[in-house]
Design a protein around this motif. Structure first.
Motif, PDB file in Angstrom:
ATOM      1  N   GLY A   1      66.505  53.879  37.267  1.00  0.00           N
ATOM      2  CA  GLY A   1      66.351  55.741  37.261  1.00  0.00           C
ATOM      3  C   GLY A   1      65.283  55.679  36.375  1.00  0.00           C
ATOM      4  N   CYS A   2      64.446  54.809  36.175  1.00  0.00           N
ATOM      5  CA  CYS A   2      63.259  54.619  35.544  1.00  0.00           C
ATOM      6  C   CYS A   2      62.206  56.317  35.678  1.00  0.00           C
ATOM      7  N   ILE A   3      62.223  56.417  36.978  1.00  0.00           N
ATOM      8  CA  ILE A   3      61.106  57.394  37.355  1.00  0.00           C
ATOM      9  C   ILE A   3      61.928  58.393  37.156  1.00  0.00           C
ATOM     10  N   ILE A   4      62.616  58.695  37.815  1.00  0.00           N
ATOM     11  CA  ILE A   4      63.311  60.328  37.721  1.00  0.00           C
ATOM     12  C   ILE A   4      64.451  60.604  36.376  1.00  0.00           C
ATOM     13  N   LEU A   5      64.599  59.995  35.781  1.00  0.00           N
ATOM     14  CA  LEU A   5      65.235  60.082  34.388  1.00  0.00           C
ATOM     15  C   LEU A   5      64.136  60.538  33.786  1.00  0.00           C
ATOM     16  N   SER A   6      62.720  59.595  33.904  1.00  0.00           N
ATOM     17  CA  SER A   6      61.800  60.357  32.997  1.00  0.00           C
ATOM     18  C   SER A   6      61.252  61.509  32.781  1.00  0.00           C
ATOM     19  N   VAL A   7      61.918  61.525  34.318  1.00  0.00           N
ATOM     20  CA  VAL A   7      61.035  63.137  34.494  1.00  0.00           C
ATOM     21  C   VAL A   7      62.111  64.091  33.995  1.00  0.00           C
ATOM     22  N   LEU A   8      63.198  64.086  33.914  1.00  0.00           N
ATOM     23  CA  LEU A   8      64.651  64.662  33.594  1.00  0.00           C
ATOM     24  C   LEU A   8      64.689  64.860  32.025  1.00  0.00           C
ATOM     25  N   LYS A   9      64.211  63.787  31.239  1.00  0.00           N
ATOM     26  CA  LYS A   9      63.857  63.940  29.946  1.00  0.00           C
ATOM     27  C   LYS A   9      62.913  65.521  29.538  1.00  0.00           C
ATOM     28  N   GLU A  10      62.037  65.234  29.812  1.00  0.00           N
ATOM     29  CA  GLU A  10      60.783  65.684  30.139  1.00  0.00           C
ATOM     30  C   GLU A  10      61.045  67.465  29.969  1.00  0.00           C
ATOM     31  N   ARG A  11      61.933  67.586  31.033  1.00  0.00           N
ATOM     32  CA  ARG A  11      61.527  69.116  31.948  1.00  0.00           C
ATOM     33  C   ARG A  11      63.179  69.227  32.261  1.00  0.00           C
ATOM     34  N   GLU A  12      64.192  69.743  30.874  1.00  0.00           N
ATOM     35  CA  GLU A  12      65.248  70.351  30.313  1.00  0.00           C
ATOM     36  C   GLU A  12      65.511  70.810  31.685  1.00  0.00           C
ATOM     37  N   ASP A  13      65.154  71.604  33.001  1.00  0.00           N
ATOM     38  CA  ASP A  13      65.683  72.186  33.538  1.00  0.00           C
ATOM     39  C   ASP A  13      65.741  71.581  34.822  1.00  0.00           C
ATOM     40  N   PHE A  14      64.949  71.105  34.872  1.00  0.00           N
ATOM     41  CA  PHE A  14      65.448  69.963  36.432  1.00  0.00           C
ATOM     42  C   PHE A  14      66.390  69.247  36.509  1.00  0.00           C
ATOM     43  N   ILE A  15      66.959  69.029  37.956  1.00  0.00           N
ATOM     44  CA  ILE A  15      67.909  68.572  38.414  1.00  0.00           C
ATOM     45  C   ILE A  15      67.663  67.450  39.177  1.00  0.00           C
TER      46      ILE A  15
END
Ligand code: GLN
Length: 280
Positions: free
Chosen positions: A124-138
């Motif tokens: 999950g390292c890629i998508i979770l890193s992004v979701l953590k930084e962008r709070e409205d992304f799904i």
């Protein structure tokens, strides 16, 4: 025995087995054994270590001496801004893959509420890193390995983003759910016959299914590109990690499936590693 002498013994042993980062590895494995961080170890090096801990420590040193990667022995790896839970079921997140996260964040700087698909989510390292930084992304993640999905779920919970992540166990070619603003993938792309020549730590310990891209290294990449062209929205971005010698072939595959090539990028070792494209 005190912490410092045990670490020295461990380090000497690793060095004798040609482990290059012997001192650091020994310190990390001691920290893991007594469940403290490295600072504690360095500041309390005269503390005595009990028998059970010592035997657990030697056991970890032994495994490291046989090539088992530190990330598997400590069940963790730092990637981008977070610590990820890692087991032998997932590929260890690579610093080179941070290039993908960097691109993704750059391309979505002024976007909100976008819908991202990660094909072969692994830890999950890629998508979770992004979701953590962008709070409205799904996010949606798929993987053929149920164990990977469990690990991604644990990481999503640890990073507090699990309410924005959907996970599906699926082969890439059988997945048909949804339309995505952005698709990302770090598929297996090593030629099968090359696998045994990778570094021992990689070849003997990391999951083959996460590395092996078939005879020409492109069999999974082909599937991922084909599927992405079906599931991506028009003008959606597609970010793909590739092997160092695959740039031209992959560009051709992408063009055939209706993608415009925005850029290709090199990793820390100056190898071609990432292609950004747009569905037209
Ligand atoms: N970059 C990885 C390696 O160094 C390979 C990852 C992959 O196949 N996706 O072995």
């Amino acid at each position: 025995m005190n912490i410092s002498s045990a670490i020295n013994e461990g380090s000497k042993f690793l060095k004798s087995k040609f482990i290059s980062s012997s001192q650091l590895d020994s310190e990390i494995l001691m920290a893991k054994t007594i469940d403290k961080d490295r600072n504690y170890i360095l500041l309390n090096s005269n503390n005595l270590i009990n028998k059970d801990d010592l035997s657990n420590f030697y056991d970890l040193i032994k495994q490291r001496s046989l090539g088992s990667p530190i990330a598997y022995l400590t069940n963790s790896k730092f990637f981008w801004n977070s610590k990820f839970y890692i087991t032998e079921d997932v590929l260890i997140p690579r610093p080179d893959t941070e290039l993908i996260v960097e691109n993704l964040l750059r391309l979505t700087k002024h976007k909100n509420k976008i819908n991202i698909l990660d094909i072969g989510i692994g830890s999950g390292c890629i998508i979770l890193s992004v979701l953590k930084e962008r709070e409205d992304f799904i996010g949606t993640g798929i993987d053929i390995s149920k164990k990977c999905l469990n690990i991604s779920r644990i990481n999503a919970i640890n990073l507090n983003v699990s309410s924005r992540l959907k996970l599906y166990k699926s082969d890439v070619d059988k997945f048909n759910l949804g339309k995505y603003d952005l698709i990302v993938s770090n598929p297996p792309y090593i030629k099968t016959h090359i696998l045994k020549y990778l570094e021992r730590d990689v070849a003997n310990f990391e999951p083959r299914t996460a590395l092996s891209g078939g005879l020409d290294g492109l069999s999974e990449i082909r599937k991922v590109i084909k599927k992405s062209s079906e599931l991506i929205k028009k003008n959606g971005k597609f970010i793909l990690e590739i092997g160092y010698d695959q740039k031209n072939k992959v560009i051709n595959l992408l063009k055939k499936e209706g993608f415009y090539i925005n850029s290709t990028q090199k990793d820390l070792a100056y190898n071609d590693r990432c292609i950004v494209s747009t569905k037209i």
